[in-house]
Design a protein around this motif. Structure first.
Motif, mmCIF file in Angstrom:
data_model
loop_
_atom_site.group_PDB
_atom_site.id
_atom_site.type_symbol
_atom_site.label_atom_id
_atom_site.label_comp_id
_atom_site.label_asym_id
_atom_site.label_seq_id
_atom_site.Cartn_x
_atom_site.Cartn_y
_atom_site.Cartn_z
ATOM 1 N N ALA A 129 0.823 -1.203 0.000
ATOM 2 C CA ALA A 129 0.000 0.000 0.000
ATOM 3 C C ALA A 129 0.857 1.252 0.000
ATOM 4 O O ALA A 129 0.575 2.217 -0.719
ATOM 5 C CB ALA A 129 -0.928 -0.010 1.216
ATOM 6 N N VAL A 130 1.927 1.257 0.804
ATOM 7 C CA VAL A 130 2.817 2.412 0.851
ATOM 8 C C VAL A 130 3.506 2.618 -0.477
ATOM 9 O O VAL A 130 3.611 3.731 -0.993
ATOM 10 C CB VAL A 130 3.865 2.243 1.983
ATOM 11 C CG1 VAL A 130 4.929 3.323 1.883
ATOM 12 C CG2 VAL A 130 3.180 2.290 3.335
ATOM 13 N N ASN A 131 3.991 1.519 -1.085
ATOM 14 C CA ASN A 131 4.671 1.632 -2.371
ATOM 15 C C ASN A 131 3.734 2.179 -3.440
ATOM 16 O O ASN A 131 4.130 2.956 -4.301
ATOM 17 C CB ASN A 131 5.214 0.266 -2.802
ATOM 18 C CG ASN A 131 6.432 -0.141 -1.983
ATOM 19 O OD1 ASN A 131 7.079 0.687 -1.372
ATOM 20 N ND2 ASN A 131 6.737 -1.429 -1.971
ATOM 21 N N PRO A 136 6.346 6.876 -8.159
ATOM 22 C CA PRO A 136 6.622 8.090 -8.924
ATOM 23 C C PRO A 136 5.795 8.165 -10.197
ATOM 24 O O PRO A 136 5.479 7.147 -10.814
ATOM 25 C CB PRO A 136 8.120 7.971 -9.234
ATOM 26 C CG PRO A 136 8.404 6.507 -9.156
ATOM 27 C CD PRO A 136 7.494 5.965 -8.095
ATOM 28 N N VAL A 137 5.445 9.382 -10.581
ATOM 29 C CA VAL A 137 4.657 9.624 -11.789
ATOM 30 C C VAL A 137 5.556 10.247 -12.844
ATOM 31 O O VAL A 137 6.228 11.247 -12.578
ATOM 32 C CB VAL A 137 3.484 10.579 -11.478
ATOM 33 C CG1 VAL A 137 2.699 10.887 -12.743
ATOM 34 C CG2 VAL A 137 2.588 9.976 -10.408
ATOM 35 N N VAL A 158 12.071 12.163 -16.310
ATOM 36 C CA VAL A 158 11.795 12.898 -15.074
ATOM 37 C C VAL A 158 10.533 12.332 -14.440
ATOM 38 O O VAL A 158 9.507 12.173 -15.116
ATOM 39 C CB VAL A 158 11.605 14.402 -15.346
ATOM 40 C CG1 VAL A 158 11.291 15.148 -14.051
ATOM 41 C CG2 VAL A 158 12.844 14.982 -16.010
ATOM 42 N N THR A 159 10.607 12.007 -13.143
ATOM 43 C CA THR A 159 9.441 11.513 -12.406
ATOM 44 C C THR A 159 9.233 12.363 -11.159
ATOM 45 O O THR A 159 10.146 13.028 -10.667
ATOM 46 C CB THR A 159 9.619 10.040 -11.989
ATOM 47 O OG1 THR A 159 10.811 9.920 -11.189
ATOM 48 C CG2 THR A 159 9.728 9.143 -13.209
ATOM 49 N N SER A 165 8.643 15.863 -4.806
ATOM 50 C CA SER A 165 10.053 15.802 -5.185
ATOM 51 C C SER A 165 10.201 15.174 -6.567
ATOM 52 O O SER A 165 9.459 14.264 -6.931
ATOM 53 C CB SER A 165 10.856 15.013 -4.149
ATOM 54 O OG SER A 165 10.361 13.688 -4.039
ATOM 55 N N ARG A 166 11.180 15.668 -7.319
ATOM 56 C CA ARG A 166 11.391 15.181 -8.683
ATOM 57 C C ARG A 166 12.797 14.625 -8.853
ATOM 58 O O ARG A 166 13.747 15.113 -8.247
ATOM 59 C CB ARG A 166 11.170 16.328 -9.676
ATOM 60 C CG ARG A 166 9.777 16.894 -9.699
ATOM 61 C CD ARG A 166 9.720 18.193 -10.475
ATOM 62 N NE ARG A 166 10.553 19.224 -9.870
ATOM 63 C CZ ARG A 166 10.836 20.403 -10.440
ATOM 64 N NH1 ARG A 166 10.358 20.679 -11.645
ATOM 65 N NH2 ARG A 166 11.605 21.275 -9.825
ATOM 66 N N THR A 167 12.896 13.602 -9.675
ATOM 67 C CA THR A 167 14.190 13.021 -10.013
ATOM 68 C C THR A 167 14.264 12.829 -11.516
ATOM 69 O O THR A 167 13.248 12.722 -12.201
ATOM 70 C CB THR A 167 14.426 11.667 -9.316
ATOM 71 O OG1 THR A 167 13.400 10.741 -9.743
ATOM 72 C CG2 THR A 167 14.386 11.805 -7.800
#
Length: 245
Positions: A129-131, A136-137, A158-159, A165-167
């Motif tokens: 559930a947490v995952n 990430p979107v 980019v997600t 937060s973005r990576t």
């Protein structure tokens, strides 16, 4: 080789006496020894007193659901943690008889193993559930093409997570830097750029600075940087591409 009976293994993990032959087998069988070690870790976890001050006592329906799902017998139908309203009752020293009953319930191997299995199922459900919550979107991606004398190709994605937060994840099919690779975000007119960090292999994941407008820095650039101590862009780019959603 015949392995130890699971019930004997459970009794031994619970510090119950077992025959000498079982102990000798445990010392000589790696598989049984590994299973025993796992059971002991579970027993130690159960016996460790948690910080009850930060925990909320579950309602009786929680144990009812576990009991029904695992198909346990009626002898363990009662909630082992007490009634649902116990959290509102004053804390008192448990009666000796009640304590003995709870210990006896725990020391029944079949019941103990069922409860341990229930804990694993519940924990797995929480992790899933947490995952799912923080998955990430994807926001944008770019195809990275080689520049000048280079031939490497790759991609950048980019997600964004639920906390904002973005990576950016960069993948190349090979490394061609003579010095070291550095990842940049650059403005369309090439007048402004932001370094995201050094990429020591053919792939890497980098944090996008908070507040940085990617529409103002849509170009992903991987440069070949010499070991000269100069933090500026070397003007030698290996690959480059423009982010698009």
């Amino acid at each position: 080789m015949q392995h130890l009976d699971p019930e004997v293994m459970s009794l031994f993990a619970l510090d119950e006496p077992v025959d000498a032959g079982s102990i000798d087998h445990l010392r000589s069988c790696p598989e049984c020894a590994a299973e025993y070690a796992a059971l002991r870790r579970a027993v130690n976890a159960v016996r460790t007193t948690p910080d009850a001050g930060s925990l909320e006592r579950p309602g009786a329906n929680v144990w009812e659901g576990i009991h029904q799902t695992l198909g346990l017998s009626g002898s363990v139908a009662a909630d082992p943690l007490g009634s649902a309203g116990a959290e509102e009752a004053p804390v008192t020293e448990p009666e000796p008889v009640k304590t003995r009953n709870n210990v006896a319930w725990l020391r029944r191997p079949a019941t103990w193993l069922a409860a341990a299995a229930a804990a694993v199922v519940i924990t797995t459900g929480v992790v899933v559930a947490v995952n799912q919550t923080v998955a990430p979107v994807p926001l944008a991606s770019a195809r990275l093409e080689p520049l000048d004398r280079f031939s490497a190709t790759g991609s950048a994605t980019v997600t964004e997570t639920s906390d904002g937060s973005r990576t950016i994840e960069v993948q190349l099919d090979k490394t061609e830097a003579r010095g070291y690779q550095e990842v940049w975000l650059i403005a369309p007119d090439l007048s402004r750029l932001v370094s995201l960090g050094i990429m020591n292999s053919s792939s890497g994941r980098f944090d996008v600075p908070a507040g940085l407008d990617l529409s103002g820095y849509p170009i992903v650039d991987i440069s070949d940087e010499p070991l000269d101590g100069n933090p500026a862009h070397s003007s030698v780019s290996i690959v480059r591409g423009t982010l698009s959603s």
